[in-house]
Design a protein around this motif. Structure first.
Motif, PDB file in Angstrom:
ATOM      1  N   THR A 263       0.749  -1.163  -0.101  1.00 29.57           N
ATOM      2  CA  THR A 263      -0.069   0.117   0.018  1.00 29.57           C
ATOM      3  C   THR A 263       0.910   1.297   0.022  1.00 29.57           C
ATOM      4  OG1 THR A 263      -0.017  -0.023   2.350  1.00 29.57           O
ATOM      5  CG2 THR A 263      -1.779  -1.150   1.267  1.00 29.57           C
TER       6      THR A 263
ATOM      7  N   GLN B 200       2.184   4.624   1.447  1.00 31.88           N
ATOM      8  CA  GLN B 200       2.328   5.202   2.589  1.00 31.88           C
ATOM      9  C   GLN B 200       3.312   6.268   2.553  1.00 31.88           C
ATOM     10  OE1 GLN B 200       0.482   4.243   5.045  1.00 31.88           O
ATOM     11  NE2 GLN B 200      -0.449   2.418   4.243  1.00 31.88           N
ATOM     12  N   ASP B 201       2.905   7.599   2.583  1.00 33.60           N
ATOM     13  CA  ASP B 201       3.826   8.819   2.540  1.00 33.60           C
ATOM     14  C   ASP B 201       4.436   8.644   1.301  1.00 33.60           C
ATOM     15  OD1 ASP B 201       2.840   9.675   5.121  1.00 33.60           O
ATOM     16  OD2 ASP B 201       4.274   8.460   6.162  1.00 33.60           O
TER      17      ASP B 201
ATOM     18  N   TRP C 250       5.934   2.913  -1.610  1.00 32.18           N
ATOM     19  CA  TRP C 250       5.169   1.451  -1.555  1.00 32.18           C
ATOM     20  C   TRP C 250       5.569   0.741  -0.170  1.00 32.18           C
ATOM     21  CZ3 TRP C 250       0.891   0.913  -3.711  1.00 32.18           C
ATOM     22  CH2 TRP C 250       0.493   1.422  -5.075  1.00 32.18           C
ATOM     23  N   THR C 251       4.731   0.286   0.708  1.00 37.05           N
ATOM     24  CA  THR C 251       5.302  -0.341   1.770  1.00 37.05           C
ATOM     25  C   THR C 251       4.577  -1.685   1.805  1.00 37.05           C
ATOM     26  OG1 THR C 251       5.557   1.819   2.883  1.00 37.05           O
ATOM     27  CG2 THR C 251       5.397  -0.223   4.265  1.00 37.05           C
TER      28      THR C 251
ATOM     29  N   ALA D 189       2.188  -4.822   3.258  1.00 39.34           N
ATOM     30  CA  ALA D 189       1.117  -4.590   4.053  1.00 39.34           C
ATOM     31  C   ALA D 189       0.317  -5.928   4.595  1.00 39.34           C
ATOM     32  CB  ALA D 189       0.020  -3.696   3.618  1.00 39.34           C
TER      33      ALA D 189
ATOM     34  N   GLU E 207      -3.740   3.110  -4.646  1.00 36.61           N
ATOM     35  CA  GLU E 207      -2.626   3.098  -3.410  1.00 36.61           C
ATOM     36  C   GLU E 207      -2.773   1.712  -2.983  1.00 36.61           C
ATOM     37  OE1 GLU E 207      -4.613   5.738  -0.338  1.00 36.61           O
ATOM     38  OE2 GLU E 207      -4.863   7.395  -1.683  1.00 36.61           O
TER      39      GLU E 207
END
Length: 444
Positions: A214, A216-217, A220-221, A223, A235
């Motif tokens: 997803t 995040q700031d 891509w992180t 999840a 997102e």
């Protein structure tokens, strides 16, 4: 509560999970034992298509042994293999994606209604993977011929505005790609996320390597997909690595969608109904029927043995059902028994199901004596004086969910007759035998 105080029903096996488990087994090496898959027309369509592509099935008393394809789905060399969908939309979306990840020529076809149901968003994604797509009649709709040589593994985009099954099909097919595939969700909105969660759950159970990321700031992180409750296009993306499906045995849980008619019957009838075989911590989106009925005033108990719904005075609610569209016909009929209006929102995608389910649900509620109003993506049920003691033939639109939901009107004292009772064979061949327990228990 002792058993003589309620009507007891066993939930049929999940149709959604049966499709996915049989597909996963067909993509596995060796043999997978699938326990308690649903026996229905739609599931038979999926097995027939998988057999055409190289899998083998042996069915025996609630157990299906699946021998996987060798080297993925195989199509024709000079003439396409025919993948006959008939009226199974789930089969069409999932199998079309698998064919795109296979090798050879495949022709996707079905009933006239299936040829009116869009598939262009999915075939656009397949083209990005190197699949040659040729429509026979109207662009974006079956019949369509695919010429495939496996997924390239490049990034692909998919919109979920029409159906989450597009993404589920791509996810199931992506492990067959030549290299890691990244699937981006695009568009304005995403519907039916819980069905994607079911797909991911099956892939995880079959040891497929994937990650959900997803935004995040601006980065891509990774999840935990189980914690994702809502998909926002742009997102979220899915990274699927080339990997084999592997599992010796898989058991299919009970189906919340097909249990919904009996849960509603417990609320609007005069005798409680107990449905056995349901998992209250299931990832099935249609588990939401418990919360919806409770918000309408139904009294519900649940434990490891099942779910009991008691006769209750229902009132109207406003509810977003974008994540559980298959429940809309059930909730629409239950709402006709309430003492105030119910508005169901975010369900425009119901217009491209087996029929236009918004129009159909409205028409059948009005046939029973209620009232209904619609917008492009909502329906409001306004309770009226139901036509008690009358014999009414309800139109079924060749749609299993309309046939089963309108049966609930029999608990209003209506002699409810389905126009085409056999259309329930699509998902629940034993429905009328189980429903007879409800009408008998209610003295209908």
């Amino acid at each position: 509560m002792t058993s003589d105080k309620y009507i007891k029903i066993k939930a049929p096996s999940s149709k959604s999970l049966s499709h996915r488990a049989l597909i996963a087994g067909a993509l596995s090496e060796g043999t997978t034992v699938v326990l308690d898959p649903l026996d229905s027309n739609d599931i038979n369509r999926t097995m027939d298509c998988l057999s055409t592509m190289g899998a083998k099935f042996h069915v025996d008393a609630g157990t299906t042994n699946v021998t996987g394809m060798t080297s993925g789905p195989k199509g024709g060399q000079k003439e396409p293999e025919i993948l006959e969908m008939r009226d199974s939309g789930t089969t069409c979306r999932l199998i079309t994606a698998l064919a795109g990840a296979g090798k050879g020529l495949f022709r996707i076809q079905g009933t006239p209604r299936m040829h009116d149901r869009p598939i262009g968003a999915l075939t656009d994604a397949l083209e990005s993977q190197g699949v040659k797509v040729t429509f026979s009649d109207k662009d974006g709709y079956p019949p369509v011929t695919l010429e495939a040589d496996g997924f390239s593994g490049r990034e692909m985009d998919i919109s979920l505005e029409e159906s989450s099954q597009y993404l589920s099909g791509l996810l199931l097919a992506a492990p067959l790609a030549h290299e890691t595939a990244i699937i981006n969700v695009v568009g304005k909105k995403a519907v039916s996320w819980p069905y994607v969660a079911l797909t991911l759950n099956v892939m995880e159970d079959f040891r497929v390597s994937f990650e959900v990321e997803t935004m995040q700031d601006g980065t891509w992180t990774k999840a935990d997909w189980r914690m994702v409750e809502k998909v926002i296009p742009g997102e979220i993306r899915f990274r699927v690595n080339p990997s084999p499906y592997q599992r010796d045995e898989y058991r299919v849980e009970g189906d919340w969608s097909n249990a919904s008619y009996f849960l509603a019957a417990g609320a609007v009838g005069n005798k409680a109904v107990k449905i056995e075989g349901l998992s209250t911590d299931s990832l099935q989106g249609d588990r939401a029927i418990m919360g919806i009925l409770e918000s309408m005033g139904a009294r519900i108990e649940s434990d490891s043995s099942g779910v009991i719904v008691h006769p209750s005075k229902l009132h109207g609610v406003e509810v977003d059902m974008g994540l559980c569209p298959d429940l809309v016909p059930t909730v629409a009929v239950a709402a006709a028994f309430a003492d105030s209006p119910t508005t169901i929102t975010n369900v425009a995608h119901l217009r491209i199901k087996e029929c236009d389910r918004l129009e159909a649900s409205a028409a059948e509620v009005m046939r029973a004596g209620g009232k209904a109003e619609m917008t492009d993506d909502s329906i409001t049920i306004i309770p009226g004086r139901l036509k008690k003691t009358e014999r009414i033939v309800f139109s079924t639109y060749d749609d299993h969910r309309l046939a089963m939901s309108t049966a609930i009107f029999s608990l209003a004292g209506i002699e409810a007759i389905p126009e085409e009772p056999g259309c329930v064979n699509k998902s629940f061949p034993g429905f009328w035998d189980e429903w007879a327990k409800v009408t008998k228990g209610n003295g209908c």
